[in-house]
Design an enzyme around this catalytic site. Structure first.
Site, PDB file in Angstrom:
ATOM      1  N   GLU A 305       0.838  -1.210   0.000  1.00 46.82           N
ATOM      2  CA  GLU A 305       0.000   0.000   0.000  1.00 46.82           C
ATOM      3  C   GLU A 305       0.864   1.248   0.000  1.00 46.82           C
ATOM      4  O   GLU A 305       0.658   2.189   0.764  1.00 46.82           O
ATOM      5  CB  GLU A 305      -0.928  -0.006   1.227  1.00 46.82           C
ATOM      6  CG  GLU A 305      -1.803  -1.241   1.315  1.00 46.82           C
ATOM      7  CD  GLU A 305      -2.695  -1.255   2.548  1.00 46.82           C
ATOM      8  OE1 GLU A 305      -3.855  -1.677   2.439  1.00 46.82           O
ATOM      9  OE2 GLU A 305      -2.220  -0.839   3.626  1.00 46.82           O
ATOM     10  N   CYS A 397     -10.604   0.049   7.766  1.00 46.83           N
ATOM     11  CA  CYS A 397     -10.086   1.305   8.312  1.00 46.83           C
ATOM     12  C   CYS A 397     -10.722   2.528   7.667  1.00 46.83           C
ATOM     13  O   CYS A 397     -10.868   3.572   8.316  1.00 46.83           O
ATOM     14  CB  CYS A 397      -8.565   1.361   8.157  1.00 46.83           C
ATOM     15  SG  CYS A 397      -7.976   1.054   6.482  1.00 46.83           S
TER      16      CYS A 397
END
Length: 623
Positions: A305, A397
């Protein structure tokens, strides 16, 4: 009783004088309009949805299990507690505006469980008290323990501002344990996921206890000496490869990097001698001039990421995580407070209307985690690269992070200084600008160019209006006088006025990428004001494949009217053509011929995938 300072109710209120000061979010009441409507959808749909999914995915059961109220196994990722904390923070900001009543039973239950589960020494973590009991602080690279604590602290701060301190008492007990374990004279170790740093600075502002800021600074200064180790992705992934003060290039996991920079900026805001400024400036350039998508998205690699190399910005493989865009808005806000440069608010605006807005569906109940700038026909759907928004994720998240941002968005619109009030992001609403004066902002921005500001009395201080870098030809008229041109930056209107008319041109324009961005070479992106547009499969005639659509090298875009279903204006690009492509993957033949296609419809990038799954692209090839 915990001491709480009388600092402004806002996510970031520096403890010393800085270029600009934040304004208490209770001084801003949003009206109907893009931002106000989004905040209401957040309150009415997103927060209730998040609460439901926290229950159904076991986040609260993970706590009930610790106090003997559930026999369910631990569910979710090891950092699932942080999703609860973000939701509690979102509701805390709603509570400051008197909008949290429907959510109070959930808050009461959550706080009860957290208090009951907390250990005598303050430790609180459902994963390391549950399936991995006895392993606390043994996996700092991936354990997320202090990351979770950071979000607990921020939730507690929001509720303390709302007048409720029971969650703050829980958070402070855990923070004291971290002081004992990792403070001066303790372990020289750092958490693999930065976030606690900014939370600790905010806590020091709230309580007046500067030990918390010093602990944040200690954590920042310990980073960069490879104490975490290489792990699966290498030290740069954790921002533990180069000391923060010597860092000059954004690296590794994008969210971690941006939260770290927000924390370093917070320390710099409160301590003029902290020594991070040169690094912050260099890293801002690295992020925004070398590694950012045109949408404000950040993170070009699915692996880790993470940020890629400079100009490595593939459209179809963009990771561009929602949380990274949110973290970047928070970092730019702090940089704006630090020195007042309008470029930081420009980037807040870019991210808000594109990389952040695209993450949520119109109804506020489904979300993107990653946000590519292109989805190919026949795309293989998977959770971290879906073909449409999902109502939740195993790693969830982003939805509660979005919720906490929108609940507090009123705090990011306005600042003040001794001699002026600054408007940065334009949203319809009522603003108490100080000195006993209230401003009423009437606008349909970003869809309409007109922003009308009327004051209920003559202004006592100057008014500064941010003129975005994209708004060439912007004009300002004061008290009905003839309009004058305003240049990019902050346009200053002297004190003593009663009305201001600002016009920010939102005519569609095309933009090209830097020639080193291979993923966008030979293509154009369409922008209307701050909003990027895309073409979507749903608007193509049957049998037309999106990959075959090309536009002229010097195209023209025109308004196509307001689309009520998408709640946004559409555009048309004239002169669209369709490539005639054979089946060869590679060929030495001349490029395929094209046939006339006619007008190509474009919609705001943040509204794609609201009708049906299908191909999409922001960068459109030219012929």
């Amino acid at each position: 009783m915990v001491r709480v300072s009388d600092s402004p109710v806002t996510p970031a209120a520096p403890a010393r004088a800085t270029a600009l000061r934040p304004v208490d979010l209770r001084r801003v009441r949003l009206d109907e309009g893009f931002v106000g409507d989004w905040q209401r959808v957040n309150r009415d749909a997103t927060i209730p949805h998040v609460i439901d999914r926290l229950e159904s995915t076991g986040v609260l059961d993970n706590l009930r299990r610790l106090v003997g109220e559930s026999d369910a196994s631990f569910r979710g990722p090891l950092f699932a507690d942080s999703d609860l904390y973000k939701a509690l923070e979102a509701i805390g900001w709603e509570a400051t505006r008197g909008e949290a009543t429907p959510f109070l039973p959930f808050v009461d239950e959550s706080v009860r469980l957290l208090a009951a589960a907390q250990e005598d020494d303050g430790y609180l973590d459902s994963y390391y008290q549950g399936p991995h009991a006895g392993e606390r602080f043994t996996d700092l690279p991936q354990g997320h323990e202090m990351y979770k604590l950071g979000h607990l602290v921020q939730a507690a701060i929001a509720w303390a501002h709302a007048g409720r301190t029971d969650l703050l008492e829980i958070a402070l007990r855990y923070v004291e344990l971290v002081h004992e374990t990792f403070g001066a004279g303790g372990r020289d170790d750092i958490d693999g996921h930065p976030e606690i740093e900014t939370a600790l600075v905010e806590l020091s502002r709230l309580t007046g206890d500067t030990r918390h800021r010093e602990l944040a600074k200690r954590m920042l200064d310990l980073r960069g000496y490879r104490t975490i180790g290489e792990g699966q992705f290498g030290g740069a992934y954790y921002q533990d490869y180069t000391p923060v003060k010597k860092s000059r290039e954004a690296t590794g996991h994008a969210v971690r990097q941006l939260y770290l920079l927000a924390g370093a900026t917070d320390v710099e805001l409160d301590d003029a001698d902290a020594g991070y400024r040169s690094a912050l400036d260099a890293l801002w350039t690295s992020v925004h001039e070398h590694k950012m998508y045109i949408t404000g998205g950040l993170g070009s690699r699915h692996r880790g990421e993470s940020f890629g190399d400079p100009y490595e910005l593939p459209a179809d493989r963009a990771y561009s995580e929602t949380c990274a865009a949110i973290a970047n808005l928070q970092w730019n806000w702090r940089m704006l407070l630090l020195d007042g440069d309008a470029k930081y608010a420009d980037e807040m605006e870019r991210g808000l209307y594109n990389a952040i807005a695209v993450s949520t569906a119109i109804d506020g109940k489904s979300y993107f985690y990653s946000n590519p700038l292109q989805l190919r026909t026949g795309h293989t759907h998977e959770e971290d690269a879906p073909s449409t928004r999902l109502d939740w994720y195993f790693c969830a998240c982003c939805p509660p992070n979005l919720a906490r941002l929108l609940s507090s968005i009123s705090a990011y619109l306005l600042t003040e200084s001794d001699d002026a009030v600054q408007f940065h992001l334009y949203a319809a609403g009522r603003y108490e600008i100080g000195d006993g004066v209230t401003a009423q902002v009437a606008t349909s921005f970003p869809w309409d160019a007109s922003i009308e500001i009327s004051f209920d009395g003559p202004t006592v201080r100057a008014t500064q209006l941010r003129i975005p870098a994209w708004a060439q030809g912007a004009t300002i008229s004061v008290d009905g006088e003839p309009a004058r041109t305003a240049e990019a930056g902050h346009a200053r209107v002297p004190a003593g006025v009663r009305s201001i008319a600002l016009n920010l041109p939102v005519e569609p324009v095309f933009e090209r990428a830097h020639p080193w961005v291979d993923g966008a070479r030979g293509a154009l992106a369409l922008r209307r004001g701050p909003v990027l547009y895309c073409i979507e499969e749903a608007d193509l005639a049957d049998g037309v494949r999106l990959e075959d659509v090309v536009i002229p090298a010097q195209p023209v875009a025109e308004e196509a009217g307001y689309d009520a279903a998408l709640r946004a204006p559409a555009l048309t690009i004239s002169g669209g053509r369709r490539r005639a492509v054979d089946g060869d993957l590679y060929s030495a033949e001349a490029p395929a011929s094209t046939t006339e296609l006619g007008d190509v419809r474009a919609i705001p990038y943040f509204r794609w995938a609201n009708r049906a799954p299908g191909a999409m692209r922001v960068w459109v090839p030219t012929v």
